[in-house]
Write an enzyme that holds these catalytic residues in place. Structure first.
Site, PDB file in Angstrom:
ATOM      1  N   GLY A   1       0.801  -1.215   0.000  1.00  0.00           N
ATOM      2  CA  GLY A   1       0.000   0.000   0.000  1.00  0.00           C
ATOM      3  C   GLY A   1       0.835   1.267   0.000  1.00  0.00           C
ATOM      4  O   GLY A   1       0.319   2.356  -0.249  1.00  0.00           O
TER       5      GLY A   1
ATOM      6  N   HIS B   1     -12.151  12.778 -15.704  1.00  0.00           N
ATOM      7  CA  HIS B   1     -11.699  13.053 -17.062  1.00  0.00           C
ATOM      8  C   HIS B   1     -10.470  13.963 -17.103  1.00  0.00           C
ATOM      9  O   HIS B   1     -10.372  14.953 -16.396  1.00  0.00           O
ATOM     10  CB  HIS B   1     -12.836  13.691 -17.871  1.00  0.00           C
ATOM     11  CG  HIS B   1     -13.314  15.002 -17.301  1.00  0.00           C
ATOM     12  ND1 HIS B   1     -12.782  16.213 -17.659  1.00  0.00           N
ATOM     13  CD2 HIS B   1     -14.273  15.269 -16.382  1.00  0.00           C
ATOM     14  CE1 HIS B   1     -13.388  17.185 -17.005  1.00  0.00           C
ATOM     15  NE2 HIS B   1     -14.303  16.633 -16.218  1.00  0.00           N
TER      16      HIS B   1
END
Length: 212
Positions: A68, A135
């Site tokens: 992680g 986006h």
């Protein structure tokens, strides 16, 4: 692209188990964990956990960095590349990947995560369970977007960052390399220096000496 026959998972902590879960959901049948702290004959579920891996990698197998921590994932990727082995890129079957987006080698996209159109996610990254990279955003190498975190459109997040669980990066914000954004925080402005940022709106933590 041929389906994976097996996956060598580097690590056996919480994130490694999330990696295994996605691999199994993708139909990978054979898993092996490698963790230097493994106990003799240790298993994780039905799969072996080994202290080291000294032999060649079997045909049809790939390797997944599964720490992680970004710096450790970087070291894991370096270890794999020095051996000339293929790095996997894992995308959960419940994740959505927008048109024109790119994912680097060794990157993990968890269950119900979303990478939006024309976004770019670098090498060895984690887009964890339920996280969103919208986006045209760019995510630097070895950065971790934690569970249910949201990076809005046209953002830039640097390398070796950690965007904490449930945190938000507002549209168009730029985040420097080496930034940790605490759980639930909101980055409403550019974070130009490495460090730990917390709160809504976000502020940088300052460590005071005893003389403060």
């Amino acid at each position: 692209m041929h389906p994976l026959e097996g996956l060598l998972i580097l690590g056996c902590g919480g994130h490694a188990r999330a990696v295994a879960d996605v691999a199994l959901a993708l139909g990978v049948k054979h898993l092996c964990f490698v963790d230097h702290q493994a106990r003799p004959d240790e298993t994780c579920g039905a799969f072996p956990v080994r202290r080291s891996w000294d032999e060649d990698l079997s045909q049809g197998w790939s390797v997944m960095p599964a720490s992680g921590d970004g710096a450790r994932r970087q070291a894991q990727c370096d270890w794999v590349e020095k051996r000339g082995w293929p790095l996997a890129t894992l995308v959960s079957p419940t994740a959505t990947i927008g048109f024109g987006s790119t994912l680097g080698a060794g990157t993990f996209v968890g269950h119900h995560a979303h990478v939006g159109p024309l976004a770019s996610v670098g090498m060895g990254c984690v887009v964890n369970t339920g996280a969103i990279v919208e986006h045209e955003s760019t995510i630097g190498d070895f950065t971790h977007i934690s569970i249910n975190a949201a990076v809005a459109g046209r953002c830039h997040v640097g390398q070796l960052c950690f965007i904490g669980a449930g945190s938000t990066v507002i549209d168009g914000v730029k985040i420097a390399d080496g930034v940790t954004l605490g759980a639930g925080a909101c980055a409403h402005r550019d974070l130009a220096e490495p460090g730990v940022y917390v709160g809504v709106p976000t502020r940088k933590l300052i460590k005071c000496s005893l003389a403060c």
